[in-house]
Design a protein around this motif. Structure first.
Motif, PDB file in Angstrom:
ATOM      1  N   LYS B  36       0.863  -1.178   0.000  1.00 39.48           N
ATOM      2  CA  LYS B  36       0.000   0.000   0.000  1.00 39.48           C
ATOM      3  C   LYS B  36       0.901   1.230   0.000  1.00 39.48           C
ATOM      4  CE  LYS B  36      -3.775  -2.393   0.358  1.00 39.48           C
ATOM      5  NZ  LYS B  36      -4.650  -2.499  -0.792  1.00 39.48           N
ATOM      6  N   VAL B  37       0.378   2.306  -0.567  1.00 38.28           N
ATOM      7  CA  VAL B  37       1.120   3.560  -0.520  1.00 38.28           C
ATOM      8  C   VAL B  37       1.304   3.914   0.970  1.00 38.28           C
ATOM      9  CG1 VAL B  37       1.125   5.948  -1.327  1.00 38.28           C
ATOM     10  CG2 VAL B  37      -0.051   4.182  -2.652  1.00 38.28           C
ATOM     11  N   PRO B  38       2.543   4.240   1.409  1.00 41.80           N
ATOM     12  CA  PRO B  38       2.810   4.450   2.843  1.00 41.80           C
ATOM     13  C   PRO B  38       1.843   5.437   3.499  1.00 41.80           C
ATOM     14  CG  PRO B  38       4.843   4.534   1.596  1.00 41.80           C
ATOM     15  CD  PRO B  38       3.755   4.373   0.595  1.00 41.80           C
ATOM     16  N   GLU B  39       1.423   6.424   2.726  1.00 41.85           N
ATOM     17  CA  GLU B  39       0.513   7.418   3.277  1.00 41.85           C
ATOM     18  C   GLU B  39      -0.801   6.785   3.765  1.00 41.85           C
ATOM     19  OE1 GLU B  39       0.024  10.648   0.537  1.00 41.85           O
ATOM     20  OE2 GLU B  39      -1.491  11.561   1.840  1.00 41.85           O
ATOM     21  N   MET B  40      -1.179   5.691   3.141  1.00 41.85           N
ATOM     22  CA  MET B  40      -2.424   5.027   3.540  1.00 41.85           C
ATOM     23  C   MET B  40      -2.325   4.507   4.973  1.00 41.85           C
ATOM     24  SD  MET B  40      -3.218   3.035  -0.040  1.00 41.85           S
ATOM     25  CE  MET B  40      -4.725   2.211   0.463  1.00 41.85           C
ATOM     26  N   ILE B  41      -1.156   4.001   5.320  1.00 37.44           N
ATOM     27  CA  ILE B  41      -0.961   3.440   6.664  1.00 37.44           C
ATOM     28  C   ILE B  41      -0.949   4.561   7.715  1.00 37.44           C
ATOM     29  CG2 ILE B  41       0.575   2.004   8.073  1.00 37.44           C
ATOM     30  CD1 ILE B  41      -0.821   0.554   5.670  1.00 37.44           C
ATOM     31  N   THR B  42      -0.311   5.664   7.386  1.00 37.29           N
ATOM     32  CA  THR B  42      -0.283   6.820   8.291  1.00 37.29           C
ATOM     33  C   THR B  42      -1.706   7.320   8.556  1.00 37.29           C
ATOM     34  OG1 THR B  42       1.708   7.408   7.070  1.00 37.29           O
ATOM     35  CG2 THR B  42       0.896   9.026   8.672  1.00 37.29           C
ATOM     36  N   TYR B  43      -2.457   7.434   7.455  1.00 34.56           N
ATOM     37  CA  TYR B  43      -3.843   7.904   7.542  1.00 34.56           C
ATOM     38  C   TYR B  43      -4.677   6.942   8.388  1.00 34.56           C
ATOM     39  CZ  TYR B  43      -8.618   8.702   5.679  1.00 34.56           C
ATOM     40  OH  TYR B  43      -9.962   8.921   5.529  1.00 34.56           O
ATOM     41  N   ARG B  44      -4.500   5.662   8.129  1.00 34.69           N
ATOM     42  CA  ARG B  44      -5.269   4.633   8.849  1.00 34.69           C
ATOM     43  C   ARG B  44      -5.044   4.748  10.360  1.00 34.69           C
ATOM     44  NH1 ARG B  44      -2.705  -1.144   8.392  1.00 34.69           N
ATOM     45  NH2 ARG B  44      -1.418  -0.242  10.037  1.00 34.69           N
ATOM     46  N   ASP B  45      -3.773   4.787  10.762  1.00 35.43           N
ATOM     47  CA  ASP B  45      -3.459   4.794  12.192  1.00 35.43           C
ATOM     48  C   ASP B  45      -3.908   6.089  12.867  1.00 35.43           C
ATOM     49  OD1 ASP B  45      -2.469   2.343  11.721  1.00 35.43           O
ATOM     50  OD2 ASP B  45      -0.347   2.884  11.871  1.00 35.43           O
ATOM     51  N   LYS B  46      -3.786   7.199  12.136  1.00 37.09           N
ATOM     52  CA  LYS B  46      -4.195   8.491  12.694  1.00 37.09           C
ATOM     53  C   LYS B  46      -5.678   8.468  13.061  1.00 37.09           C
ATOM     54  CE  LYS B  46      -4.459  13.400  11.394  1.00 37.09           C
ATOM     55  NZ  LYS B  46      -5.754  13.842  11.004  1.00 37.09           N
ATOM     56  N   PHE B  47      -6.519   8.027  12.108  1.00 39.09           N
ATOM     57  CA  PHE B  47      -7.956   8.085  12.379  1.00 39.09           C
ATOM     58  C   PHE B  47      -8.424   6.943  13.288  1.00 39.09           C
ATOM     59  CE2 PHE B  47      -7.763  11.073   8.841  1.00 39.09           C
ATOM     60  CZ  PHE B  47      -8.433  12.130   9.441  1.00 39.09           C
ATOM     61  N   ALA B  48      -7.697   5.830  13.257  1.00 35.02           N
ATOM     62  CA  ALA B  48      -8.044   4.735  14.180  1.00 35.02           C
ATOM     63  C   ALA B  48      -7.926   5.254  15.615  1.00 35.02           C
ATOM     64  CB  ALA B  48      -7.130   3.551  13.954  1.00 35.02           C
TER      65      ALA B  48
END
Lengths: 592, 267
Positions: B36-48
Motif C-alpha cells: 500500500k502507498v505508505p501514506e495510507m498506513i499513516t492515515y489509517r493509524d491516525k484516524f483509528a
C-alpha cells in the motif's frame, strides 16, 4: 439530480437484457470502452455481438444465455438519473426477480409479440401488484417478428389488459417496439405509423416519484435502544428509520403494542447541527423524557396520530417461494418492519397459481410459487397497519428455517377468539398422562406450595441463585434454572430462527413440569414483556407466576410482586422476595 | 467491517459512526498487502486513534516472507491479489492467521490474543464498479469455503433481508451496493469526511481515482485538488464516461478476472 429505480420484468427470452443494453447505448450511458470490451469478448469467443451481453457480464450467464440475477445498471436522461434493474424471467429465479422489483418505483413489463402472453408474463404482473408497484408500462417487443402488424399488437394488449384487470392493475401504456433495432425506443418508429403514443424513453421520463410520506401519520419501527455507557456516553437512544410523518421534540409518543407512553426529549445524531424535528426517510434516534422499557420491533406512533392495528390474528395475501410448502400448524418467523415474531398459518382462505389466478379451496398447504389469501396468527400481539393504508407497516416476509420463504401484505384484521397459546395449552392438558398422585399430596409432603418465580433484569440470575440457596438451606425444595441451562439442554436445537417466543414457550413448559412436581421453580430473564409473561402464565397455570423485577420495570400491565431498585443490595433484595413467599403462603412463615 | 482506507470503505465507516451516534461497536479489519502507498498506513493509524476505532490488521506474512508476490516477479497479478488480499482476508477473518490490533494506550499495533472467527463482514462494494458486483445482495451468505453461489441467492423484499443463518455460515453485508462513485463523492462533500490526500492532485497533474497497491494502480491525469472539483469532474468533466477501475491493472488480465477472485473471497 433526481434519481429513480425502475425494473424490467417479463417472461424468459422476451428481450429484457436487449432492451436495457439498447437503452444504455442510446442514451450514451455506457462507460467508454465498455461496448468495445464486450464486442472484443464476443470476437474472442466467436459469437455475434448482442446488446444483452452488456448486462450479462458474468461468465456462466453468458454460457447459459439467461439472466440469473437482477443486474443493476445506470443511465441518465435530461430529466433524471435511473437505476435500472434487469430481472430474470426464468421461473427458477423468481426470487431474484422479486429482489429486483421490490426496490423499484416503476416497472417495464416485456411481452414477446410473436410468443404472446406467457406464464411469467402473468406471474410477474401479479408480483408487481403484490410488491406495491403501481406504475407499469407494458412493452410488446419483437414487433419485427410479426411484421410490425397492429392486429398482433392489439391481440397481446387485449389479453394482457384483461388479466391485469382481475386485480385492478391498469398499465400507463402499451408500447409496440423492436428493441434490437431501436424501434419506438427513443424516437417514434417509422415502421409502425399506426402507433401514435410515446416512445419507451418518454414513458420512462413520465413516471412520477413516490409520494412524499411526510404528510402521513408518524410511524417508526424501533430498530434498537442504544446505550454506550462503556464509552462514557449516558444517552439512551431509541434508534430506527422514520417510515412516515414527522416528530418533534416535546411531542408525546406511544409504543405499540405495549402502549407505553413518553415524550421526546431530544433528537440525536452524529456530525449534524442540533435539531428538533425528524421526518420520513431518515435513519435517526431520539431520547425520552422518562425511562421506559422499550424493545426492538416496537412501533412508535405519535399520541395525536391514528394508532396502528394490534393483535395476534390478521388476514394476508402472500406469495410462497420456499422449497417446502407452507403448512397449517408449523411455526415460522414473521418479520414486519423491525418486528420479529413467531407466526402460524392458521387458515388458508384460497390459493391461486399466480399465472392463472384460479382459486382453489380446501387446501392445507401453500406450494412454491403460489399466491394465497390466508389468516396468520402470532403468539404475541403484533402492531401493524393494512398495506393499503401504510405500505411499510403493512407488508412482511416469512422466514422458514433460515430462509425468507414468502413476502406478503396485510389485507385485514381478524378478531381472535382464544389465543394460540391458550389453545395450545388446552390441547396439551387434554393429552397429559395423569398419575395417581394429586398435587395436594405433593405439597403436603414438601410443606410448600408449588410456584414459579420469574426474576427479570440484569441482576436477576444472581438474585435467583441466592434465593434458591436460601430456600434449600431452610429445607424447602426449590430449583433455579438459568437461561443458558435451558438453551444448552432441552433447547439444544433452538437456534433463534423461530423467534424468542419459542424459547419462552419451552421455559413455560419447564415451569409447568417443575411446579406440577410440587417445586418452587425459579428462572431469570434479562428481558421480558407483558406478552411473554402471559405465555408463561398460561403454560404454568394453575400455578401462579410471581414476578420479581430488578431495575427498570419492563411491564406496562403486570404489576411486579416485588420491585428491586438498582441501588438495593442483594441481601435486602433477597429478604424482600422471602417476605413475598411468606405473604403468598408459598412457604409457611415459621420455616423462614 | 472492512476498511481499505479508500473512499468507499471510509464512507462506510462514516455511516457506521452516524448509525451508532459517534461510536463504532465492531472491529475494522484492514488487509495490509505491504504494497500500500505508505501514506495510507499513516492515515489509517491516525484516524483509528482519533475516532477510537477497534482496528484489526491482517497480512499474508508467509507469502511476503517468501517473496511470493507479483512485485517480486514470482507470480502474476491475479495470483498476487489472491495471495495478498483474498487469502489474507479469508484467514484473517477466520482467525487462523495472526491478527494485529490497535492498542489505544501504547498507540501501536500488537498481536491480538483473540483468534475467534468473525462470522460476518460489512463491505463497501458498489454495484456499479464492475459486472460481477452488480449481482451482489445487501446480505450475502457465503458457505464455509467462502464460496459465492451467484445463481442461488436469497430474495430481498423491500427492506427485509436474509438475517437468519445456519451455524457456520459467513455473511457479507454490502450497504453501499446502490451507491455510485458520484454518490460517494457527493456524500464526502456533504459530510465533510476527511479523505486521504492521494485522491487529490498534489501539484503534478495526477491523482488516484481508485486506491490499491502501488505496483498495480496508476494515478489518472487530473488537476482536481478538492472534493468539489472531483464531483464536477465526475458529473460533467473528463471522467463522466470512463470506468473508475480503469487504473487497476489486475482487472485486465483475463476476461472475468475479478469474478473468479470474488468467488474466492476478494472484495
Amino acid at each position: 439530480m433526481e434519481q429513480m429505480n425502475i425494473v424490467i420484468v417479463g417472461h424468459v427470452d422476451h428481450g429484457k437484457s436487449t432492451l436495457i443494453g439498447r437503452l444504455l447505448a442510446d442514451t450514451n450511458s455506457l462507460p467508454d470502452g465498455k461496448l468495445e470490451s464486450v464486442r472484443l469478448m464476443c470476437e474472442r469467443n466467436a459469437k455475434p455481438f448482442e446488446y444483452a451481453f452488456l448486462l450479462d457480464a458474468l461468465k456462466d450467464e453468458q454460457s447459459q444465455g439467461i439472466t440469473i440475477d437482477s443486474a443493476r445498471c445506470f443511465f441518465n436522461t435530461a430529466k433524471r438519473r435511473y437505476i435500472i434493474i434487469d430481472a430474470p424471467g426464468h421461473i427458477e429465479f423468481l426470487k431474484n426477480m422479486i429482489t429486483g422489483a421490490s426496490r423499484a418505483e416503476a416497472a417495464l413489463l416485456l411481452i414477446d409479440a410473436y410468443e404472446g402472453v406467457q406464464e411469467n408474463s402473468k406471474r410477474h404482473g401479479y408480483m408487481l401488484h403484490l410488491l406495491g408497484i403501481r406504475q407499469v408500462v407494458v412493452v410488446v417487443n419483437k414487433m419485427d417478428l410479426v411484421n410490425y402488424d397492429e392486429a398482433a399488437f392489439l391481440k397481446v394488449k387485449t389479453e394482457y389488459e384483461a388479466f391485469l384487470g382481475q386485480f385492478g392493475l391498469v398499465p400507463a401504456a402499451f408500447i409496440p417496439i423492436a428493441a434490437r433495432d431501436g424501434e419506438n425506443m427513443v424516437t417514434p418508429s417509422e415502421k409502425m405509423p399506426w402507433y401514435a403514443g410515446k416512445s419507451v424513453l418518454d414513458h420512462i421520463d413520465d413516471f412520477t416519484q413516490a409520494k412524499d410520506k411526510q404528510e402521513l401519520p408518524f410511524r417508526m419501527s424501533v430498530q434498537d435502544v442504544y446505550k454506550f455507557t462503556a464509552a462514557n456516553d449516558d444517552r439512551r437512544i431509541v434508534a430506527g428509520t422514520v417510515m412516515s410523518g414527522q416528530l418533534k421534540v416535546g411531542e408525546e409518543v406511544v409504543f405499540f403494542p405495549s402502549q407505553k407512553r413518553s415524550r421526546v426529549k431530544s433528537i440525536e445524531g452524529f456530525n449534524q447541527a442540533p435539531r428538533t424535528t425528524i421526518s420520513s426517510g431518515e435513519a435517526t434516534g431520539f431520547t425520552l423524557e422518562t425511562q421506559i422499557y422499550i424493545r426492538p420491533g416496537d412501533l412508535v406512533v405519535k399520541a395525536t396520530d391514528v394508532p396502528p392495528l394490534s393483535g395476534t390474528t390478521f388476514k394476508v395475501s402472500l406469495f410462497w417461494l420456499g422449497r417446502t410448502p407452507m403448512t397449517v400448524g408449523k411455526a415460522y418467523k414473521l418479520k414486519l418492519a423491525s418486528t420479529r415474531v413467531t407466526v402460524y398459518l392458521k387458515e388458508i382462505v384460497s390459493v391461486m397459481d399466480a399465472s392463472e389466478l384460479q382459486t382453489e379451496d380446501n387446501r392445507r398447504e401453500i406450494g412454491r410459487h403460489e399466491v394465497a389469501e390466508c389468516v396468520l396468527e402470532t403468539l404475541k400481539p403484533l402492531a401493524y397497519d393494512l398495506a393499503i393504508d401504510f405500505e411499510d407497516t403493512g407488508r412482511f416476509v416469512i422466514v422458514d428455517g433460515y430462509e425468507i420463504a414468502a413476502g406478503g401484505i396485510v389485507i385485514g384484521q381478524v378478531a381472535s377468539e382464544a389465543s394460540a397459546v391458550q389453545k395450545y395449552r388446552a390441547q396439551r392438558d387434554a393429552s397429559w398422562e395423569k398419575g395417581l398422585v394429586e398435587i395436594q399430596q405433593r405439597q403436603q409432603l414438601l410443606g410448600q406450595r408449588a410456584r414459579a418465580v420469574v426474576f427479570v433484569g440484569d441482576r436477576a440470575p444472581e438474585l435467583g441463585k441466592l434465593l434458591e440457596q436460601h430456600l434449600i438451606s431452610n429445607g424447602r425444595l426449590a430449583y433455579y434454572l438459568g437461561r443458558a441451562s435451558v438453551l444448552s439442554g432441552m433447547g439444544a436445537d433452538y437456534t433463534g430462527a423461530l423467534g424468542r417466543e419459542e424459547f419462552v414457550r419451552r421455559l413455560g413448559e419447564l415451569a409447568h413440569m417443575f411446579t406440577d412436581a410440587g417445586l418452587i421453580f425459579m428462572t431469570s430473564m434479562q428481558e421480558c414483556d407483558d406478552a411473554e409473561l402471559e405465555i408463561l402464565s398460561v403454560l404454568s397455570d394453575p400455578f401462579e407466576i410471581l414476578v420479581v423485577v430488578c431495575g427498570l420495570n419492563p411491564f406496562s400491565q403486570r404489576v411486579p410482586d416485588v420491585q428491586i431498585s438498582d441501588a438495593m443490595d442483594l441481601e435486602s433484595a433477597k429478604s424482600q422476595v422471602v417476605q413475598l413467599l411468606a405473604d403468598k403462603d408459598v412457604v409457611p412463615e415459621y420455616f423462614l | 467491517m472492512l476498511w481499505s482506507i479508500g473512499k468507499d470503505s471510509t464512507v462506510l465507516l462514516w455511516l457506521a459512526r452516524k448509525a451508532f451516534f459517534g461510536h463504532v461497536p465492531f472491529p475494522l479489519v484492514h488487509i495490509d498487502t505491504s504494497y500500500k502507498v505508505p501514506e495510507m498506513i499513516t492515515y489509517r493509524d491516525k484516524f483509528a486513534l482519533e475516532w477510537n476505532l477497534n482496528l484489526v490488521v491482517g497480512q499474508n506474512e508467509a507469502a511476503l516472507k517468501a517473496k511470493e508476490t507479483f512485485p517480486d516477479g514470482k507470480i502474476d497479478r491475479i495470483a498476487c491479489c489472491k495471495a495478498l488480499k483474498a487469502n489474507a482476508l479469508k484467514h484473517t477473518l477466520s482467525g487462523e492467521w495472526p491478527r494485529k490490533r490497535m492498542n489505544h494506550q501504547t498507540r501501536q499495533l500488537e498481536y491480538d490474543t483473540n483468534t475467534e472467527p468473525y462470522t460476518g463482514v460489512i463491505v463497501g462494494a458498489r454495484a456499479d464498479e464492475e459486472g460481477s458486483r452488480s449481482k451482489e445482495r445487501y446480505f450475502s451468505p457465503r458457505d464455509k469455503q467462502s464460496d459465492w453461489d451467484v445463481g442461488d441467492q436469497p430474495p430481498e423484499f423491500w427492506n427485509q433481508f436474509k438475517t437468519d443463518f445456519a451455524p457456520g455460515t459467513h455473511v457479507r453485508i454490502h450497504p453501499l451496493l446502490d451507491w455510485t462513485e458520484l454518490n460517494i463523492w457527493e456524500y464526502i462533500a456533504r459530510e465533510n469526511i476527511p479523505i486521504i490526500s492521494l485522491y487529490f492532485d498534489q501539484g503534478e497533474g495526477k491523482r488516484y481515482r481508485s486506491l490499491g497497491c502501488y505496483p498495480c494502480t496508476t494515478p489518472v491525469e487530473s488537476t482536481s485538488t478538492t472534493v468539489q472539483e472531483i464531483v464536477q469532474e465526475l458529473k460533467s468533466g473528463k471522467f463522466s464516461n470512463i470506468a473508475e477501475r480503469s487504473g487497476r491493472a489486475q482487472d485486465k488480465e483475463d476476461g472475468g478476472g475479478l469474478e473468479s477472485l470474488r468467488r474466492e473471497g476478494y472484495m
